[in-house]
Design a protein around this motif. Structure first.
Motif, mmCIF file in Angstrom:
data_model
loop_
_atom_site.group_PDB
_atom_site.id
_atom_site.type_symbol
_atom_site.label_atom_id
_atom_site.label_comp_id
_atom_site.label_asym_id
_atom_site.label_seq_id
_atom_site.Cartn_x
_atom_site.Cartn_y
_atom_site.Cartn_z
ATOM 1 N N HIS A 1 0.843 -1.196 0.000
ATOM 2 C CA HIS A 1 0.000 0.000 0.000
ATOM 3 C C HIS A 1 0.878 1.246 0.000
ATOM 4 C CE1 HIS A 1 -3.432 -2.530 1.172
ATOM 5 N NE2 HIS A 1 -2.680 -3.028 2.134
ATOM 6 N N GLU B 1 -9.247 2.259 4.714
ATOM 7 C CA GLU B 1 -9.311 2.438 3.260
ATOM 8 C C GLU B 1 -9.297 3.914 2.885
ATOM 9 O OE1 GLU B 1 -11.275 0.232 4.841
ATOM 10 O OE2 GLU B 1 -11.279 -1.653 3.708
ATOM 11 N N GLU B 2 -9.961 4.741 3.693
ATOM 12 C CA GLU B 2 -10.002 6.183 3.416
ATOM 13 C C GLU B 2 -8.622 6.811 3.554
ATOM 14 O OE1 GLU B 2 -12.945 7.727 6.052
ATOM 15 O OE2 GLU B 2 -14.572 6.537 5.163
ATOM 16 N N GLU C 1 -6.631 5.889 0.571
ATOM 17 C CA GLU C 1 -7.098 6.589 -0.627
ATOM 18 C C GLU C 1 -6.694 8.056 -0.632
ATOM 19 O OE1 GLU C 1 -11.283 7.705 -2.954
ATOM 20 O OE2 GLU C 1 -11.334 6.378 -1.195
ATOM 21 N N HIS C 2 -6.909 8.751 0.498
ATOM 22 C CA HIS C 2 -6.704 10.203 0.525
ATOM 23 C C HIS C 2 -5.294 10.612 0.972
ATOM 24 C CE1 HIS C 2 -10.897 10.761 -0.401
ATOM 25 N NE2 HIS C 2 -11.262 10.032 0.644
ATOM 26 N N LYS C 3 -4.586 9.687 1.656
ATOM 27 C CA LYS C 3 -3.181 9.911 2.062
ATOM 28 C C LYS C 3 -3.028 11.141 2.961
ATOM 29 C CE LYS C 3 -1.546 7.898 -2.301
ATOM 30 N NZ LYS C 3 -2.908 7.638 -2.819
#
Length: 246
Positions: free
Chosen positions: A152, A218-219, A222-224
């Protein structure tokens, strides 16, 4: 010129971390380099496998240095452990090929993080674990660990500012063992970003305490965004267990 590999154990609570600092000699690297310089009569600079934070510990930190000394490994380890502070121990001294580099040749690392999960703190574990009194849901934390395993982009789980280098890492193992009130988290991966283990720990604990939802993982991927992850837990619960080389 010889290339010497050291395997080092230390209790980091008195020190400002691994890395040598220009304005202080109170670092692990600084203490060892001073003794190596006395031992060899040469100005020694070590290469470590990576930095550990102020207050963090190691069971298997690895470093290497170049030297012209003819002293054998047995005499080196005896000299180092005679003159180093008692909370820094050299466990192994090995002569390695000239091209060996403690940081660049490392293929993976194992870390442990310890949490004392009880309303009552521990007098003995206070320097080696994080006291977290809230009730925790182990099933939810195990599910969070499963979501974090794999390849990831971990930028959102680090304290890094903008960087041109890749922030993709692979976690091969993230597991929890419960030993009474002590929770032992094991991390194995091919590399870890600045504060990555401590921020993942803060996130997993907040999920276990019901303060954050599982979907947050997961958020964050996704948004880092660092602010979406959990708190950075204290360094005293963190141990570098082992550095692996192919």
């Amino acid at each position: 010129m010889r290339n010497i590999k050291l395997t080092i154990e230390y209790d980091g609570k008195r020190y400002l971390g691994w890395q040598r600092l220009g304005d202080s000699d109170n670092t692990i690297q600084g203490k060892i380099e001073n003794i190596l310089t006395q031992m060899t009569g040469e100005k020694i600079e070590m290469i470590g496998s990576g930095r550990t934070d102020a207050g963090a510990h190691a069971r298997g930190q690895v470093a290497n240095f170049k030297t012209n000394t003819t002293m054998d490994a047995a005499k080196m380890i005896a000299f180092l452990n005679r003159y180093l502070p008692q909370d820094i121990v050299v466990k192994k001294v090995e002569e390695v090929p000239e091209r060996f580099h403690a940081r660049y040749n490392a293929s993976s690392k194992q870390y442990s993080y310890y949490v004392w999960n009880d309303v009552i703190p521990s007098a003995f574990e206070r320097y080696y674990s994080f006291h977290y009194p809230q009730e925790l849901d182990l099933a939810k934390m195990n599910e969070a660990c499963r979501k974090l395993v794999g390849k990831h982009d971990f930028l959102g789980f680090s304290s890094l500012k903008k960087t041109k280098k890749s922030t993709v890492r692979t976690i091969n193992e993230l597991s929890i063992q419960k030993e009474g009130s002590l929770l032992h988290f094991t991390f194995v991966g091919n590399g870890f970003l600045y504060n990555m283990v401590r921020i993942i720990m803060g996130t997993v604990l907040e999920i276990g305490a019901g303060e954050m939802k599982l979907e947050a993982i997961e958020e964050i991927f996704e948004h880092k965004i660092r602010q979406n992850a959990g708190e950075t837990v204290p360094s005293q619960g963190l141990f570098l267990d082992e550095v692996y080389y192919e």
